[in-house]
Design a protein around this motif. Structure first.
Motif, short mmCIF file in Angstrom:
data_model
loop_
_atom_site.label_atom_id
_atom_site.label_comp_id
_atom_site.label_asym_id
_atom_site.label_seq_id
_atom_site.Cartn_x
_atom_site.Cartn_y
_atom_site.Cartn_z
N ARG A 183 2.35 -2.00 -28.89
CA ARG A 183 1.17 -1.46 -28.22
C ARG A 183 1.61 -0.56 -27.07
NH1 ARG A 183 -3.10 -5.76 -26.66
NH2 ARG A 183 -3.34 -5.68 -28.93
N LYS A 188 -12.55 7.95 -27.91
CA LYS A 188 -13.07 6.99 -28.89
C LYS A 188 -12.92 5.55 -28.42
CE LYS A 188 -12.09 9.99 -32.84
NZ LYS A 188 -11.33 10.13 -34.11
N THR A 189 -11.94 5.28 -27.59
CA THR A 189 -11.69 3.92 -27.11
C THR A 189 -12.38 3.63 -25.77
OG1 THR A 189 -9.67 4.68 -26.02
CG2 THR A 189 -9.45 3.84 -28.27
N HIS A 237 -15.46 2.41 -25.08
CA HIS A 237 -16.19 1.13 -25.06
C HIS A 237 -15.52 0.09 -25.95
CE1 HIS A 237 -19.35 3.13 -22.83
NE2 HIS A 237 -19.41 4.06 -23.77
N GLN A 238 -14.24 0.26 -26.23
CA GLN A 238 -13.52 -0.70 -27.04
C GLN A 238 -12.64 -1.59 -26.16
OE1 GLN A 238 -11.31 1.20 -30.14
NE2 GLN A 238 -13.11 2.19 -31.05
N LYS A 239 -12.49 -2.82 -26.59
CA LYS A 239 -11.65 -3.77 -25.88
C LYS A 239 -10.25 -3.70 -26.47
CE LYS A 239 -11.74 -8.46 -24.06
NZ LYS A 239 -12.41 -9.77 -24.10
N VAL A 240 -9.30 -3.19 -25.69
CA VAL A 240 -7.96 -2.95 -26.20
C VAL A 240 -7.23 -4.26 -26.45
CG1 VAL A 240 -5.76 -1.81 -25.74
CG2 VAL A 240 -7.89 -0.75 -25.02
#
Length: 430
Positions: free
Chosen positions: A342, A152-153, A155-158
């Motif tokens: 994190r 799910k992550t 294309h996400q910017k962590v």
């Protein structure tokens, strides 16, 4: 010993010579006769089937234009086909040779395919031959866990941290006194926080040793054995019991609880008394609840006031948390401060210590300033880990070494080797 007759000796000699006779040519002749009879039967069957038809399809062709020697050679090759060479191998070994040939052809097909690998594509369907090759393989391996879907992550910017962090003003070659002092205080504060976290973790992991160190000192605890540590901690936790034992007067033991035999049957009168006691107790408890309910009617205003105060406190707490999250996001975007909660994988990212330049060496010139080896590479690696692109480096601790060792051993145990001599038995059982 009894004398052997001439007839018995003759039979024995004939049997030995019969065993030595070579009957290979006889077997070949018998096989040729069998082939000729099969061909004759096939020819007769074709003639009978074609006798009543008006048109016949000739798929064999004619011998027009061929010499007599060529016709004879063709007829002889049909009657007497070429035999396979006798290599002297068993049927099992022949099957092995065939499987090896199929495996080589599959390898050639794989090499001919384009080398394009899609990580998120569905696993390819294996054919029956490929499944058989996997089953009879010499190496037994556990199936590799392949990804079934994209994370799910993906294309996400962590992290919102910048790629390049600006250095502190006090880290320049000729810093101002105020900037250098701020840098030194900031580095000292970070080091103190780090030491406090390590101390809290040590106290949590070894509480008995920490208590003894605070009470007796580190040198005295270091000289104690495990039994002495337990006795000293017992004296700290239970001073009364330790003093009584030292004086020789043992502490009074509590009276022994009388055990009731559960197997003994109760009388009917006793059962009636217990039932009556339960009913009376239930009525008294209901009466007490009713009294408390009547008494609490006048406390409705106080209860509403407490509920309103609770709601206001929860709203303030929610606003405070929202404000803190906003401050953390701003600090991460501006200064690259990664939150401690994190986690990417098994490890968390920990920022390296601040570098405080040597002011005395800087006063002598740039050539006298000490440089760290691989500083540029380390800065780029720390930037990639800070932004959450790769997992952070694990701490060099004993627990991590044990975990890696056990992981390697588990991988070795999962790979089981099968002897080639036992492979056919495994295939038959499967």
């Amino acid at each position: 010993p009894p004398r052997q007759t001439r007839g018995a000796m003759g039979k024995q000699m004939r049997r030995k010579t019969w065993r030595k006779n070579n009957i290979q040519d006889v077997e070949e002749a018998v096989e040729d006769e069998r082939n000729m009879t099969k061909l004759k039967r096939k020819a007769q069957g074709k003639k009978k089937s074609d006798a009543g038809q008006l048109f016949v399809e000739d798929t064999e062709g004619t011998g027009a234009g061929l010499s007599r020697a060529d016709k004879r050679a063709l007829a002889r090759s049909k009657i007497f086909p070429e035999k396979a060479p006798r290599l002297g191998i068993s049927a099992c070994e022949e099957a092995k040779v065939e499987r090896a040939g199929r495996a080589a052809s599959l390898q050639k097909k794989r090499l001919a395919e384009p080398e394009v690998y899609d990580l998120w594509a569905a696993p390819p369907q294996l054919t029956a031959i490929e499944k058989e090759e996997l089953e009879v393989s010499l190496v037994r391996r556990t199936p590799m866990a392949r990804p079934t879907r994209a994370p799910k992550t993906l294309h996400q910017k962590v992290s919102a941290a910048p790629a390049v962090l600006l250095a502190h003003e006090g880290q320049s070659m000729n810093p101002a006194s105020g900037a250098f002092e701020d840098l030194a205080c900031l580095a000292a504060a970070r080091q103190i926080d780090k030491e406090k976290e390590e101390e809290a973790l040590k106290r949590q992991s070894r509480p008995v040793t920490s208590e003894l160190t605070d009470a007796l000192g580190a040198d005295a605890v270091a000289k104690m054995t495990e039994e002495e540590k337990i006795k000293a901690y017992w004296a700290l936790a239970c001073p009364g019991a330790a003093a009584a034992e030292a004086a020789g007067t043992p502490e009074e033991e509590p009276p022994a609880i009388k055990r009731v035999d559960g197997t003994k049957q109760k009388s009917q009168a006793r059962r009636n008394r217990e039932k009556k006691r339960k009913v009376i107790g239930h009525k008294l408890s209901r009466k007490e609840q009713q009294k408390r309910l009547v008494k609490s009617v006048g406390d409705v205003g106080a209860i509403l006031k407490e509920m309103n105060e609770r709601e206001e406190w929860l709203k303030k707490r929610q606003e405070y948390r929202k404000q803190m999250r906003q401050q953390r996001a701003e600090a991460e975007a501006k200064y690259g401060v990664v939150p401690k909660t994190r986690r990417l994988g098994r490890t968390t990212f920990a920022e390296d210590d601040l570098l405080v330049p040597d002011a005395e060496a800087a006063a002598k010139g740039l050539r006298s300033m000490p440089l760290h080896s691989g500083a540029a590479v380390k800065d780029r690696l720390w930037s990639i880990m800070r932004r959450g692109m790769v997992t952070a480096l694990p701490e060099n601790t004993g627990a991590e070494v044990v975990r890696r060792t056990m992981q390697v051993k588990r991988k070795k145990r999962s790979t089981k080797f099968l002897s080639p001599l036992l492979r056919d038995n495994a295939v038959r059982k499967a």
